[in-house]
Design an enzyme around this catalytic site. Structure first.
Site, PDB file in Angstrom:
ATOM      1  N   ASN A   1      -7.052  -1.624  -6.323  1.00  0.00           N
ATOM      2  CA  ASN A   1      -7.931  -0.874  -5.281  1.00  0.00           C
ATOM      3  C   ASN A   1      -8.958   0.230  -5.992  1.00  0.00           C
ATOM      4  OD1 ASN A   1      -6.232  -1.617  -2.967  1.00  0.00           O
ATOM      5  ND2 ASN A   1      -4.579  -0.114  -3.613  1.00  0.00           N
TER       6      ASN A   1
ATOM      7  N   HIS B   1       0.389   2.057   7.931  1.00  0.00           N
ATOM      8  CA  HIS B   1       1.015   1.874   6.664  1.00  0.00           C
ATOM      9  C   HIS B   1       2.607   2.267   6.663  1.00  0.00           C
ATOM     10  CE1 HIS B   1       1.649   2.775   2.374  1.00  0.00           C
ATOM     11  NE2 HIS B   1       0.556   2.044   2.059  1.00  0.00           N
TER      12      HIS B   1
ATOM     13  N   GLU C   1      -4.992   4.232  10.723  1.00  0.00           N
ATOM     14  CA  GLU C   1      -5.887   4.170   9.545  1.00  0.00           C
ATOM     15  C   GLU C   1      -7.114   3.835   9.835  1.00  0.00           C
ATOM     16  OE1 GLU C   1      -3.987   1.875   6.296  1.00  0.00           O
ATOM     17  OE2 GLU C   1      -2.331   1.467   7.611  1.00  0.00           O
TER      18      GLU C   1
ATOM     19  N   SER D   1      -5.052  -1.504   5.198  1.00  0.00           N
ATOM     20  CA  SER D   1      -4.884  -2.059   3.825  1.00  0.00           C
ATOM     21  C   SER D   1      -4.743  -3.708   3.857  1.00  0.00           C
ATOM     22  CB  SER D   1      -3.827  -1.358   3.147  1.00  0.00           C
ATOM     23  OG  SER D   1      -2.669  -1.393   3.790  1.00  0.00           O
TER      24      SER D   1
ATOM     25  N   ASP E   1      -5.629   8.346   8.657  1.00  0.00           N
ATOM     26  CA  ASP E   1      -5.436   7.985   7.261  1.00  0.00           C
ATOM     27  C   ASP E   1      -6.462   7.363   6.562  1.00  0.00           C
ATOM     28  OD1 ASP E   1      -4.646   7.081   4.516  1.00  0.00           O
ATOM     29  OD2 ASP E   1      -2.559   6.645   5.422  1.00  0.00           O
TER      30      ASP E   1
ATOM     31  N   HIS F   1      -8.157   3.885   2.313  1.00  0.00           N
ATOM     32  CA  HIS F   1      -8.947   2.916   2.007  1.00  0.00           C
ATOM     33  C   HIS F   1     -10.486   3.057   2.413  1.00  0.00           C
ATOM     34  CE1 HIS F   1      -5.852   0.225   0.125  1.00  0.00           C
ATOM     35  NE2 HIS F   1      -4.986   0.808   1.347  1.00  0.00           N
TER      36      HIS F   1
ATOM     37  N   LYS G   1      -7.128   5.315  -4.934  1.00  0.00           N
ATOM     38  CA  LYS G   1      -7.914   4.093  -4.617  1.00  0.00           C
ATOM     39  C   LYS G   1      -9.301   4.051  -5.185  1.00  0.00           C
ATOM     40  CE  LYS G   1      -4.539   2.905  -0.980  1.00  0.00           C
ATOM     41  NZ  LYS G   1      -3.517   3.993  -1.551  1.00  0.00           N
TER      42      LYS G   1
END
Length: 371
Positions: free
Chosen positions: A35, A123, A164, A168, A193, A196, A227
């Site tokens: 990541n 997640h 998110e 991910s 979230d 990423h 990440k």
């Protein structure tokens, strides 16, 4: 008591071709796995920036305790203030990891009479936090705002919606503007979230929420540092009241030793670097476009992010495809059931600003030849 009772479940995993094992990365392989989207974890500029920050003030290698005992110090509070300002939030609280942040937030904020509604692909750390709370919870179909609205009509008490910004395991982005509008209409608190998206999305890598001008629409945001930022830890952003509440009730914050100053130096070094890495983000975008153009004939999930997913149903098939790429020197890892539902096994190919066009072409050629 012996441990033989553990063997049967491990054997079952093995017969399903789903046994997880720790492996060291092979040397000299092309990174299509980590990541580290911007290469900061391995960056000489990052190392120099961390060294410079550490030389500016005395520091210890350990924080010596939890934040509420011996482990609080001026630098970590300064970092929280600086990061909150960068992300256009009133306040922030640093946790030791993104997992700790999500578990700590979701386990203590929703109460027994409340409702948490979450995207079905959310997640595992958020799912675990929700389980630890006493709130009722429902999932909604992935990125399906209509289904979210149905679930909102069933909700009672204080309502929290968890999504998110970038997922991910699929690499796609949430329709945050529509989700925020649905939350506002229902009086629900939106929690995003940004794990990423941090460092990658937005002109300065500020994340999808700010890129869309939705900072004020969020009850809380989680930005992780492990990440694209190339270091470790996470911050929960929200109001001053939320910060005070978490300090008092969030068990994964209260009952753990704080991050040491060396870790905070890395966080601050990253925030001094990644907002100005526009060329790296542009190069990454070009590689993403190149990959997608070259895999048009494959079953590739829609994604404009560094996470590119090639569907290869079946654990055995997915392992075989990954082995072909690994034998060619490309570090691509298989994502197997039970990490993803059966029949949705895939190759998760992660692109980075330091990958070359030639490396991307080698990857796509092998994928096409062996599909």
């Amino acid at each position: 008591m012996n441990d033989t009772f553990l063997q049967s479940q491990l054997e079952q995993r093995s017969t399903q071709h789903a046994l997880r094992e720790l492996k060291l990365p092979a040397p000299h392989m092309v990174d299509f796995c980590s990541n580290d989207y911007l290469g900061l974890a391995r960056s000489a500029a990052m190392q120099e920036a961390v060294h410079t920050l550490l030389m500016e003030r005395p520091y210890m290698h350990g924080s010596t305790g939890s934040r509420l005992l011996a482990g609080n110090y001026a630098w970590i509070e300064e970092a929280e203030s600086n990061l909150a300002a960068f992300h256009a939030a009133p306040a922030g609280l640093i946790y030791n990891s993104g997992y700790d942040a999500n578990v700590g937030l979701f386990s203590c904020v929703p109460q027994k009479e409340d409702t948490v509604i979450y995207d079905q692909l959310i997640h595992a750390s958020i799912r675990d936090g929700i389980r630890l709370s006493r709130a009722q919870s429902f999932s909604f179909f992935h990125n399906d705002v209509g289904d979210l609205e149905k679930k909102l009509r069933r909700a009672t008490g204080n309502i929290f919606v968890a999504v998110e910004s970038v997922y991910s395991m699929d690499g796609d982005m949430a329709p945050l503007q529509l989700i925020a509008a649905a939350c506002e209409k229902a009086g629900a608190a939106l929690i995003v979230d940004e794990a990423h998206a941090t460092g990658v999305i937005g002109q300065q890598g500020e994340g999808l929420v700010q890129a869309l001008g939705l900072a004020d629409a969020c009850f809380a945001r989680v930005h992780t540092f492990g990440k694209a930022l190339g270091c470790h830890g996470a911050i929960v952003l929200g109001s001053e009241l939320l910060r005070a509440y978490l300090v008092n009730f969030s068990r994964s914050f209260i009952y753990t030793t704080a991050l040491p100053p060396t870790a905070i130096a890395a966080v601050m070094a990253s925030y001094n670097l990644f907002p100005y890495m526009r060329t790296s983000r542009e190069n990454l975008a070009a590689l993403i476009a190149r990959f997608r153009q070259s895999t048009a004939g494959l079953q590739v999930l829609p994604s404009e992010t560094p996470i590119q997913i090639v569907m290869t149903p079946g654990n055995e098939c997915t392992r075989r495809q990954a082995a072909i790429l690994q034998e060619a020197g490309l570090d691509v890892r298989p994502i197997l059931h039970p990490t993803v539902p059966k029949g949705q096994e895939r190759l998760r190919i992660v692109l980075h600003s330091f990958n070359t066009p030639e490396e991307v072409d080698r990857c796509t050629q092998l994928l096409t030849a062996n599909s």
